[in-house]
Design a protein around this motif. Sequence first.
Motif, PDB file in Angstrom:
ATOM      1  N   GLU A 218       0.834  -1.195   0.000  1.00  0.00           N
ATOM      2  CA  GLU A 218       0.000   0.000   0.000  1.00  0.00           C
ATOM      3  C   GLU A 218       0.875   1.255   0.000  1.00  0.00           C
ATOM      4  O   GLU A 218       1.728   1.435   0.867  1.00  0.00           O
ATOM      5  CB  GLU A 218      -0.940  -0.013   1.208  1.00  0.00           C
ATOM      6  CG  GLU A 218      -2.099   0.944   1.098  1.00  0.00           C
ATOM      7  CD  GLU A 218      -3.093   0.569   0.009  1.00  0.00           C
ATOM      8  OE1 GLU A 218      -3.926   1.428  -0.326  1.00  0.00           O
ATOM      9  OE2 GLU A 218      -3.054  -0.571  -0.500  1.00  0.00           O
ATOM     10  N   GLY A 219       0.664   2.115  -0.986  1.00  0.00           N
ATOM     11  CA  GLY A 219       1.454   3.328  -1.123  1.00  0.00           C
ATOM     12  C   GLY A 219       2.768   3.136  -1.857  1.00  0.00           C
ATOM     13  O   GLY A 219       3.465   4.116  -2.153  1.00  0.00           O
ATOM     14  N   LEU A 220       3.098   1.885  -2.185  1.00  0.00           N
ATOM     15  CA  LEU A 220       4.371   1.596  -2.854  1.00  0.00           C
ATOM     16  C   LEU A 220       4.180   1.067  -4.275  1.00  0.00           C
ATOM     17  O   LEU A 220       5.013   1.308  -5.141  1.00  0.00           O
ATOM     18  CB  LEU A 220       5.180   0.578  -2.037  1.00  0.00           C
ATOM     19  CG  LEU A 220       5.672   1.034  -0.664  1.00  0.00           C
ATOM     20  CD1 LEU A 220       6.379  -0.123   0.035  1.00  0.00           C
ATOM     21  CD2 LEU A 220       6.624   2.217  -0.804  1.00  0.00           C
ATOM     22  N   VAL A 221       3.104   0.302  -4.496  1.00  0.00           N
ATOM     23  CA  VAL A 221       2.830  -0.233  -5.831  1.00  0.00           C
ATOM     24  C   VAL A 221       1.490   0.313  -6.301  1.00  0.00           C
ATOM     25  O   VAL A 221       0.700   0.830  -5.511  1.00  0.00           O
ATOM     26  CB  VAL A 221       2.818  -1.775  -5.824  1.00  0.00           C
ATOM     27  CG1 VAL A 221       4.180  -2.305  -5.416  1.00  0.00           C
ATOM     28  CG2 VAL A 221       1.740  -2.327  -4.888  1.00  0.00           C
ATOM     29  N   ASN A 222       1.224   0.196  -7.602  1.00  0.00           N
ATOM     30  CA  ASN A 222       0.074   0.912  -8.156  1.00  0.00           C
ATOM     31  C   ASN A 222      -1.269   0.222  -7.978  1.00  0.00           C
ATOM     32  O   ASN A 222      -2.318   0.833  -8.201  1.00  0.00           O
ATOM     33  CB  ASN A 222       0.311   1.252  -9.641  1.00  0.00           C
ATOM     34  CG  ASN A 222       0.518   0.024 -10.518  1.00  0.00           C
ATOM     35  OD1 ASN A 222       0.074  -1.075 -10.211  1.00  0.00           O
ATOM     36  ND2 ASN A 222       1.207   0.218 -11.649  1.00  0.00           N
ATOM     37  N   GLY A 223      -1.292  -1.050  -7.601  1.00  0.00           N
ATOM     38  CA  GLY A 223      -2.555  -1.744  -7.372  1.00  0.00           C
ATOM     39  C   GLY A 223      -3.407  -1.927  -8.615  1.00  0.00           C
ATOM     40  O   GLY A 223      -4.621  -2.136  -8.520  1.00  0.00           O
ATOM     41  N   LEU A 224      -2.779  -1.884  -9.785  1.00  0.00           N
ATOM     42  CA  LEU A 224      -3.523  -1.974 -11.039  1.00  0.00           C
ATOM     43  C   LEU A 224      -3.600  -3.397 -11.584  1.00  0.00           C
ATOM     44  O   LEU A 224      -2.680  -4.196 -11.400  1.00  0.00           O
ATOM     45  CB  LEU A 224      -2.883  -1.078 -12.099  1.00  0.00           C
ATOM     46  CG  LEU A 224      -2.908   0.426 -11.831  1.00  0.00           C
ATOM     47  CD1 LEU A 224      -2.048   1.155 -12.864  1.00  0.00           C
ATOM     48  CD2 LEU A 224      -4.341   0.963 -11.854  1.00  0.00           C
ATOM     49  N   SER A 225      -4.715  -3.693 -12.239  1.00  0.00           N
ATOM     50  CA  SER A 225      -4.886  -4.914 -13.024  1.00  0.00           C
ATOM     51  C   SER A 225      -5.393  -4.494 -14.394  1.00  0.00           C
ATOM     52  O   SER A 225      -6.016  -3.428 -14.535  1.00  0.00           O
ATOM     53  CB  SER A 225      -5.875  -5.857 -12.353  1.00  0.00           C
ATOM     54  OG  SER A 225      -5.395  -6.318 -11.115  1.00  0.00           O
ATOM     55  N   PHE A 226      -5.153  -5.328 -15.392  1.00  0.00           N
ATOM     56  CA  PHE A 226      -5.459  -4.921 -16.761  1.00  0.00           C
ATOM     57  C   PHE A 226      -6.209  -5.962 -17.571  1.00  0.00           C
ATOM     58  O   PHE A 226      -6.143  -7.156 -17.292  1.00  0.00           O
ATOM     59  CB  PHE A 226      -4.149  -4.604 -17.513  1.00  0.00           C
ATOM     60  CG  PHE A 226      -3.359  -3.469 -16.928  1.00  0.00           C
ATOM     61  CD1 PHE A 226      -3.866  -2.178 -16.913  1.00  0.00           C
ATOM     62  CD2 PHE A 226      -2.097  -3.691 -16.381  1.00  0.00           C
ATOM     63  CE1 PHE A 226      -3.135  -1.127 -16.381  1.00  0.00           C
ATOM     64  CE2 PHE A 226      -1.359  -2.648 -15.848  1.00  0.00           C
ATOM     65  CZ  PHE A 226      -1.881  -1.362 -15.850  1.00  0.00           C
ATOM     66  N   GLN A 227      -6.920  -5.460 -18.582  1.00  0.00           N
ATOM     67  CA  GLN A 227      -7.421  -6.278 -19.678  1.00  0.00           C
ATOM     68  C   GLN A 227      -6.536  -5.949 -20.875  1.00  0.00           C
ATOM     69  O   GLN A 227      -6.344  -4.781 -21.208  1.00  0.00           O
ATOM     70  CB  GLN A 227      -8.880  -5.942 -19.997  1.00  0.00           C
ATOM     71  CG  GLN A 227      -9.859  -6.331 -18.905  1.00  0.00           C
ATOM     72  CD  GLN A 227     -10.050  -7.825 -18.785  1.00  0.00           C
ATOM     73  OE1 GLN A 227      -9.984  -8.553 -19.793  1.00  0.00           O
ATOM     74  NE2 GLN A 227     -10.290  -8.309 -17.581  1.00  0.00           N
ATOM     75  N   VAL A 228      -5.976  -6.991 -21.484  1.00  0.00           N
ATOM     76  CA  VAL A 228      -5.022  -6.811 -22.575  1.00  0.00           C
ATOM     77  C   VAL A 228      -5.551  -7.499 -23.833  1.00  0.00           C
ATOM     78  O   VAL A 228      -5.987  -8.654 -23.783  1.00  0.00           O
ATOM     79  CB  VAL A 228      -3.644  -7.385 -22.195  1.00  0.00           C
ATOM     80  CG1 VAL A 228      -2.639  -7.153 -23.322  1.00  0.00           C
ATOM     81  CG2 VAL A 228      -3.142  -6.746 -20.899  1.00  0.00           C
ATOM     82  N   ALA A 229      -5.529  -6.777 -24.943  1.00  0.00           N
ATOM     83  CA  ALA A 229      -6.104  -7.277 -26.191  1.00  0.00           C
ATOM     84  C   ALA A 229      -5.052  -7.420 -27.283  1.00  0.00           C
ATOM     85  O   ALA A 229      -3.966  -6.833 -27.218  1.00  0.00           O
ATOM     86  CB  ALA A 229      -7.212  -6.345 -26.664  1.00  0.00           C
ATOM     87  N   VAL A 299      -1.415   5.821 -15.149  1.00  0.00           N
ATOM     88  CA  VAL A 299      -1.211   4.402 -15.465  1.00  0.00           C
ATOM     89  C   VAL A 299       0.101   4.220 -16.203  1.00  0.00           C
ATOM     90  O   VAL A 299       0.926   3.359 -15.860  1.00  0.00           O
ATOM     91  CB  VAL A 299      -2.378   3.855 -16.313  1.00  0.00           C
ATOM     92  CG1 VAL A 299      -2.019   2.485 -16.891  1.00  0.00           C
ATOM     93  CG2 VAL A 299      -3.645   3.741 -15.478  1.00  0.00           C
ATOM     94  N   VAL A 300       0.299   5.041 -17.225  1.00  0.00           N
ATOM     95  CA  VAL A 300       1.521   4.940 -18.026  1.00  0.00           C
ATOM     96  C   VAL A 300       2.755   5.217 -17.176  1.00  0.00           C
ATOM     97  O   VAL A 300       3.750   4.478 -17.235  1.00  0.00           O
ATOM     98  CB  VAL A 300       1.462   5.914 -19.221  1.00  0.00           C
ATOM     99  CG1 VAL A 300       2.808   5.952 -19.946  1.00  0.00           C
ATOM    100  CG2 VAL A 300       0.342   5.507 -20.180  1.00  0.00           C
ATOM    101  N   THR A 301       2.686   6.260 -16.358  1.00  0.00           N
ATOM    102  CA  THR A 301       3.843   6.629 -15.535  1.00  0.00           C
ATOM    103  C   THR A 301       4.194   5.545 -14.524  1.00  0.00           C
ATOM    104  O   THR A 301       5.365   5.189 -14.354  1.00  0.00           O
ATOM    105  CB  THR A 301       3.559   7.950 -14.788  1.00  0.00           C
ATOM    106  OG1 THR A 301       3.317   8.982 -15.745  1.00  0.00           O
ATOM    107  CG2 THR A 301       4.748   8.352 -13.923  1.00  0.00           C
ATOM    108  N   SER A 302       3.182   5.014 -13.847  1.00  0.00           N
ATOM    109  CA  SER A 302       3.451   4.003 -12.823  1.00  0.00           C
ATOM    110  C   SER A 302       3.914   2.682 -13.431  1.00  0.00           C
ATOM    111  O   SER A 302       4.780   2.002 -12.877  1.00  0.00           O
ATOM    112  CB  SER A 302       2.210   3.777 -11.948  1.00  0.00           C
ATOM    113  OG  SER A 302       1.125   3.300 -12.712  1.00  0.00           O
TER     114      SER A 302
END
Length: 347
Positions: A218-229, A299-302
């Motif tokens: 928490e506070g260190l990683v972006n916590g993102l998940s993606f759909q990739v096509a 998103v791009v930056t992280s």
Amino acid sequence: MRRRRLAPALLLPLALALAACSGSSSASSSTGGLGGGTTDGKGSLTLNVGDQRGGSEAVLRAAGELDDLTYKIKWSTFTSGPPLLEAVNAKAVDLGAVGNTPPVFAAGAGSKITVVAASHGTAHGEAVVVPKDSGLKRTADLKGRSVAVAQGSSAHYQLIASLKKAGLSLKDIHVKYLQPADALAAFTGGKVDAWAVWDPYTSQVLRAGKGRILTDGEGLVNGLSFQVAAPGALKDKKKAAAVADYLKRLRTAQDWVFEHPEEWAKVWAKDTGLPYEVALDSVRRSQGTRVPVAIDRNVVTSEQAIVDTFADLKLIPRRVDFRDFTDTRFNGSLPPSTTEPRTYKES
């Protein structure tokens, strides 16, 4: 009340079913798609979707979002993120869900992939755990200690970020690159001092009373998940329209998960072999907190920070511009990626 003890064997099916969350491939992931998937919907158009057990198909079905499809979805099951994205690159799959790390490794390897959707959740499940009776009290105490982690996984990046915050680097610890099943055996057998891992493994360790969290992401990683096509699928107007509809259904299903954590935990437990209590812990700690968000500058930056980190460690063959692997056409009116994840009230 006695806590249920979880045997190491419980992790074996989970290492296959849930490794996609981490972006690390399991020992058997070289087999790629497991096949044998079902087909939903009707119509002349088929959207080929890559998935893992307990993933998109399960949540869409549980939320009733597969009932009125005007196109077909053919599901293929994969053991982890990397082979799923290999299938996307090979045009065998049109779309699939992965965590924040697989796109970095795929892009670095020159794969033809496009990130089309994102969700933001808490990073409390991304944790470095230590035995319950360990004398380690803070991240800086890891200096000179052995830490198990799956190489190239989201936990790998979280470990690096945690160490950096404490003034350390990977050179200051003894890294043991182990996949979850082997890492659990090493952790419970006292072969390593700590384990960098992700949910639901974090929840398993805590629920079994085997360890405690030393630090989390928490506070260190972006916590993102993606759909990739696959880029080719996005160039097909009819398939692109189906992708847009599919993503809309996923967003509705994610709302349903947050509103029905107990019901979803039962489905997830049945689909993956997780004990119900562990599934519910994981839903409340991380999985159910996800909010659909826009693919934006943050998103791009992280993600670029992850690219640069693994490129510096020479774990990906080349440094890339992550922006080149994104498509913002499906953002619509979604909130920015910095939107706070959902949280559950203490019961």
